[in-house]
Design a protein around this motif. Structure first.
Motif, PDB file in Angstrom:
ATOM      1  N   SER A 181       0.826  -1.207   0.000  1.00 17.99           N
ATOM      2  CA  SER A 181       0.000   0.000   0.000  1.00 17.99           C
ATOM      3  C   SER A 181       0.858   1.254   0.000  1.00 17.99           C
ATOM      4  CB  SER A 181      -0.928  -0.008   1.220  1.00 17.99           C
ATOM      5  OG  SER A 181      -1.789  -1.116   1.166  1.00 17.99           O
ATOM      6  N   ARG A 182       1.924   1.217   0.792  1.00 17.15           N
ATOM      7  CA  ARG A 182       2.813   2.378   0.820  1.00 17.15           C
ATOM      8  C   ARG A 182       3.491   2.599  -0.539  1.00 17.15           C
ATOM      9  NH1 ARG A 182       5.872   1.546   6.663  1.00 17.15           N
ATOM     10  NH2 ARG A 182       4.061   2.093   7.969  1.00 17.15           N
ATOM     11  N   ALA A 183       3.879   1.457  -1.159  1.00 19.07           N
ATOM     12  CA  ALA A 183       4.514   1.590  -2.491  1.00 19.07           C
ATOM     13  C   ALA A 183       3.513   2.166  -3.490  1.00 19.07           C
ATOM     14  CB  ALA A 183       5.022   0.233  -2.955  1.00 19.07           C
ATOM     15  N   ARG A 184       2.265   1.649  -3.455  1.00 21.43           N
ATOM     16  CA  ARG A 184       1.265   2.196  -4.374  1.00 21.43           C
ATOM     17  C   ARG A 184       0.980   3.664  -4.083  1.00 21.43           C
ATOM     18  NH1 ARG A 184      -1.210  -2.960  -3.677  1.00 21.43           N
ATOM     19  NH2 ARG A 184      -2.567  -2.066  -2.067  1.00 21.43           N
ATOM     20  N   GLU A 185       0.923   3.973  -2.789  1.00 22.89           N
ATOM     21  CA  GLU A 185       0.664   5.363  -2.419  1.00 22.89           C
ATOM     22  C   GLU A 185       1.806   6.273  -2.857  1.00 22.89           C
ATOM     23  OE1 GLU A 185      -0.514   7.957   1.567  1.00 22.89           O
ATOM     24  OE2 GLU A 185      -0.138   5.793   1.683  1.00 22.89           O
ATOM     25  N   ALA A 186       3.050   5.794  -2.662  1.00 22.51           N
ATOM     26  CA  ALA A 186       4.201   6.599  -3.093  1.00 22.51           C
ATOM     27  C   ALA A 186       4.210   6.784  -4.608  1.00 22.51           C
ATOM     28  CB  ALA A 186       5.497   5.941  -2.626  1.00 22.51           C
ATOM     29  N   LYS A 187       3.899   5.704  -5.302  1.00 21.18           N
ATOM     30  CA  LYS A 187       3.846   5.802  -6.759  1.00 21.18           C
ATOM     31  C   LYS A 187       2.765   6.781  -7.210  1.00 21.18           C
ATOM     32  CE  LYS A 187       3.368   2.936 -10.896  1.00 21.18           C
ATOM     33  NZ  LYS A 187       3.129   1.554 -11.390  1.00 21.18           N
ATOM     34  N   LEU A 188       1.594   6.685  -6.554  1.00 22.54           N
ATOM     35  CA  LEU A 188       0.508   7.590  -6.906  1.00 22.54           C
ATOM     36  C   LEU A 188       0.871   9.044  -6.586  1.00 22.54           C
ATOM     37  CD1 LEU A 188      -2.374   7.851  -7.969  1.00 22.54           C
ATOM     38  CD2 LEU A 188      -3.196   7.443  -5.659  1.00 22.54           C
ATOM     39  N   GLN A 189       1.517   9.236  -5.425  1.00 21.86           N
ATOM     40  CA  GLN A 189       1.952  10.589  -5.066  1.00 21.86           C
ATOM     41  C   GLN A 189       2.932  11.134  -6.106  1.00 21.86           C
ATOM     42  OE1 GLN A 189       1.113  12.698  -2.801  1.00 21.86           O
ATOM     43  NE2 GLN A 189       0.024  11.545  -1.214  1.00 21.86           N
ATOM     44  N   LYS A 190       3.848  10.275  -6.535  1.00 20.87           N
ATOM     45  CA  LYS A 190       4.821  10.706  -7.535  1.00 20.87           C
ATOM     46  C   LYS A 190       4.131  11.076  -8.840  1.00 20.87           C
ATOM     47  CE  LYS A 190       9.180   9.290  -9.667  1.00 20.87           C
ATOM     48  NZ  LYS A 190      10.183   8.209  -9.773  1.00 20.87           N
ATOM     49  N   GLU A 191       3.152  10.226  -9.258  1.00 19.49           N
ATOM     50  CA  GLU A 191       2.424  10.532 -10.486  1.00 19.49           C
ATOM     51  C   GLU A 191       1.630  11.829 -10.357  1.00 19.49           C
ATOM     52  OE1 GLU A 191       0.092   7.134 -11.310  1.00 19.49           O
ATOM     53  OE2 GLU A 191       1.783   5.904 -12.015  1.00 19.49           O
ATOM     54  N   LEU A 192       1.034  12.007  -9.177  1.00 14.82           N
ATOM     55  CA  LEU A 192       0.269  13.241  -8.962  1.00 14.82           C
ATOM     56  C   LEU A 192       1.165  14.473  -8.993  1.00 14.82           C
ATOM     57  CD1 LEU A 192      -2.224  12.120  -6.171  1.00 14.82           C
ATOM     58  CD2 LEU A 192      -2.761  12.639  -8.542  1.00 14.82           C
ATOM     59  N   GLN A 193       2.359  14.354  -8.379  1.00 14.82           N
ATOM     60  CA  GLN A 193       3.273  15.494  -8.401  1.00 14.82           C
ATOM     61  C   GLN A 193       3.761  15.789  -9.820  1.00 14.82           C
ATOM     62  OE1 GLN A 193       6.346  14.578  -5.628  1.00 14.82           O
ATOM     63  NE2 GLN A 193       4.988  14.756  -3.816  1.00 14.82           N
ATOM     64  N   THR A 194       4.020  14.700 -10.577  1.00 15.95           N
ATOM     65  CA  THR A 194       4.446  14.897 -11.971  1.00 15.95           C
ATOM     66  C   THR A 194       3.335  15.557 -12.788  1.00 15.95           C
ATOM     67  OG1 THR A 194       5.840  12.948 -11.808  1.00 15.95           O
ATOM     68  CG2 THR A 194       5.319  13.724 -14.023  1.00 15.95           C
ATOM     69  N   ALA A 195       2.107  15.085 -12.553  1.00 15.64           N
ATOM     70  CA  ALA A 195       0.988  15.678 -13.270  1.00 15.64           C
ATOM     71  C   ALA A 195       0.739  17.116 -12.845  1.00 15.64           C
ATOM     72  CB  ALA A 195      -0.268  14.838 -13.048  1.00 15.64           C
ATOM     73  N   ALA A 196       1.025  17.406 -11.558  1.00 16.91           N
ATOM     74  CA  ALA A 196       0.807  18.773 -11.085  1.00 16.91           C
ATOM     75  C   ALA A 196       1.818  19.733 -11.687  1.00 16.91           C
ATOM     76  CB  ALA A 196       0.888  18.818  -9.563  1.00 16.91           C
ATOM     77  N   ARG A 197       3.034  19.268 -11.927  1.00 21.34           N
ATOM     78  CA  ARG A 197       4.052  20.137 -12.508  1.00 21.34           C
ATOM     79  C   ARG A 197       3.856  20.341 -14.005  1.00 21.34           C
ATOM     80  NH1 ARG A 197       7.491  17.232  -8.967  1.00 21.34           N
ATOM     81  NH2 ARG A 197       8.053  15.839 -10.682  1.00 21.34           N
TER      82      ARG A 197
END
Length: 605
Positions: free
Chosen positions: A210-226
């Protein structure tokens, strides 16, 4: 052999004072024969004595006749001397006659005495023979009894030896049972420990994923936000991370209609918290849950009750009288229990009852039946001081709850799925934990408990002292007492837990609204309705619009709650008092059972 001495007078005419010497001991039966011989000898000697007396009497008669001749000769020669002699002779003659009469009387008297003595002797001989026969029989019986005593002593010795061996085997078996129980406890503890470890490992694994999925999702969200996105106001064309060459060649007037923006809403704290909650739910879904969370409880469909008008089926359901009947939550299964110590399951299809299974295990009659809300288990109370729990796919009880000192009259599932409540004639109410198969709470009541029902955090019980008591399971105390008009025979609670129905021995049904604090209630009576026993069961229809109860005259009475009047009476199908009635949750069927083994399925079809 001992001698018998008989002493006679010198002339040898008669015995005088005979004396018999007792025979010596240890000579067996010879002394008896000797005595009999001596008695016969004495009889012969006495008979000879009387022969002499008769002979003397004959001689005396001869002398008398001679004297008569002399007197006649003397009278032929008259003289003075002769007259004197004649008078003396006459006097002697009178004396002789007198003496002769006395002797004759003595002879007759002695003969009578001899006859009496002979009869007594014969009776004594007969009695002696009879006593000897009885003595012989008593000796034989004594010998037989002595042999029987010896045989019984031998059998008792063998039984004692067998009992001792069985006792030793039982002690050894109990020792092994205790060892197995200890081993079972250790194995259970080890298994629980292993399960806990496995659950911890699984939770840790799921947490890492779950943490790995959450980290991956956070990374994707940050990339999409930039990233920068171009939105065309006049069309819904797809966006890209950079401006297209087409936009670079556009004139300034067209560029005004296009603006660059940054998706700041994707990185807002509200969206991130929602995503975290989603992952938290997923993690909790993979963890080890309790029994209540794993158990899915289907809710029965409450249909509109239809008043039955005729009997669809009449059958002899048990070998003896039936005490309890209950529909399952799905209304397609019916359970009946009676004094033949079994519970029978019936499938309800197309207006008929078909036997499905028989649940045994109780040592005495069944008093109450209850399905669990999930429809997988069935609970029953019994006269054998216990409550039993079966799975519907197994005829052997899964649990047997023992602890009451008298018959259990009611058994119900509580609001907690792993707990049941029982009421007994021993004036106690007990709360049981099915996980541990143990009593966790016990309440002592001043009166015999006839029936009970359960609501959320409450137990409502009916008693023979004409009281209905409400108990709070959290504080284990009675929070309310409701008076009744007679012995309470049964209780039933509506499907929405708002109304309570009580049946009493005063031939009256009472309906109480549990939402009101007052003791106001509706009473339902009918001409001809009689409560047949101390365990007669009445029910509320699934939509709480009707009440049904069986009467001592073998008829089912149904009342309308809104009007308070008798809606219908269903007679002629039961020959004895009706003991219980059940109404299906679908509202389509009503089943009544009686003490003559008969079950009747009613409907409006």
């Amino acid at each position: 052999m001992a001698a018998v001495t008989v002493t006679t007078d010198p002339a040898g005419a008669s015995p005088r004072g005979g004396r018999v010497q007792a025979p010596g001991r240890g000579l067996g039966e010879d002394w008896k024969r000797h005595i009999v011989g001596q008695l016969k000898h004495r009889d012969l000697s006495q008979h000879a004595q009387f022969q002499d007396l008769i002979r003397f009497y004959t001689r005396l008669l001869e002398k008398t006749s001679l004297t008569k001749g002399i007197l006649s000769c003397s009278l032929s020669r008259p003289s003075f001397d002769s007259s004197c002699s004649i008078s003396s002779l006459l006097h002697q003659k009178k004396q002789l006659k007198k003496t002769t009469g006395e002797l004759a009387y003595q002879v007759v008297d002695l003969q009578q005495q001899i006859k009496i003595k002979e009869r007594d002797l014969e009776e004594q001989h007969a009695r002696l023979a009879e006593e000897e026969h009885r003595l012989a029989g008593a000796l034989d019986a004594r010998q037989e009894l002595q042999e029987r005593v010896e045989q019984v002593q031998e059998e008792n010795g063998a039984l004692k030896t067998e009992y001792d061996s069985l006792l030793e085997r039982q002690r050894a078996a109990e020792m092994r049972l205790r060892e197995e129980k200890v081993r079972e406890e250790h194995l259970l503890e080890d298994m629980i420990h292993l399960k806990q470890q496995a659950a911890a490992r699984m939770n840790s694994r799921n947490e890492r994923k779950s943490r790995a999925r959450e980290a991956k999702l956070q990374k994707e969200l940050q990339t999409a936000a930039r990233a920068k996105v171009t939105v065309d106001t006049c069309s819904s064309a797809p966006t890209s991370r950079s401006t297209s060459p087409k936009t670079e060649n556009q004139p300034e007037s067209e560029k005004r209609h296009t603006r660059l923006f940054r998706s700041a809403s994707a990185t807002s704290p509200r969206i991130l918290s929602s995503i975290r909650e989603l992952f938290d739910r997923k993690r909790r879904g993979h963890s080890v849950c309790s029994l209540e969370e794993d158990l899915v409880c289907p809710v029965g469909i409450w249909g509109s009750a239809r008043v039955p008008v005729r009997a669809l089926q009449v059958l002899e359901a048990h070998e003896q009288g039936i005490n309890a009947v209950r529909f399952s939550a799905s209304s397609d299964l019916l359970a009946t229990g009676g004094t033949d110590r079994v519970i029978k399951l019936w499938e309800v299809r197309a207006g008929s009852l078909t036997h499905r299974a028989t649940l045994d295990g109780s040592t005495e009659g069944i008093t109450c039946i209850e399905f669990d809300p999930a429809g997988f288990r069935i609970l029953a109370a019994s006269y054998d001081k216990s409550a039993l729990l079966w799975r519907l796919d197994d005829s052997v009880p899964k649990l047997t709850l023992t602890g009451h000192s008298r018959k259990v009259t009611a058994a119900r599932f509580s609001s907690c799925l792993h707990q049941v409540v029982t009421g007994s004639a021993d004036r106690t109410i007990r709360l049981w934990d099915l996980h541990r198969a143990a009593c966790v709470q016990e309440v002592e009541v001043v009166s015999y408990c006839s029936d009970l029902v359960c609501s959320e955090n409450c137990i409502i019980s009916g008693h023979y002292d004409s009281k209905i008591r409400v108990w709070d399971t959290r504080t284990v105390s009675c929070i309310q007492e409701l008076p009744a008009q007679g012995k309470v025979t049964s209780l039933d609670i509506s499907s929405d837990h708002r109304q309570l129905l009580s049946c009493c021995r005063d031939d009256c049904l009472q309906l109480l609204d549990l939402r009101r604090r007052s003791n106001e209630r509706m009473c339902f009576r009918a001409e001809g309705f009689k409560c047949g026993s101390d365990s007669t069961k009445a029910v509320i229809s699934p939509d709480s619009c009707f009440l049904a109860a069986g009467s001592a005259d073998g008829a089912v009475y149904i009342w309308n709650v809104s009007t308070g009047n008798l809606e219908t009476r269903l007679p002629d199908k039961h020959s004895l008092s009706i003991s219980a009635v059940s109404w299906s949750l679908s509202g389509e069927y009503v089943v009544s059972v009686d003490k003559s083994r008969r079950a009747v399925l009613w409907s409006d079809i």
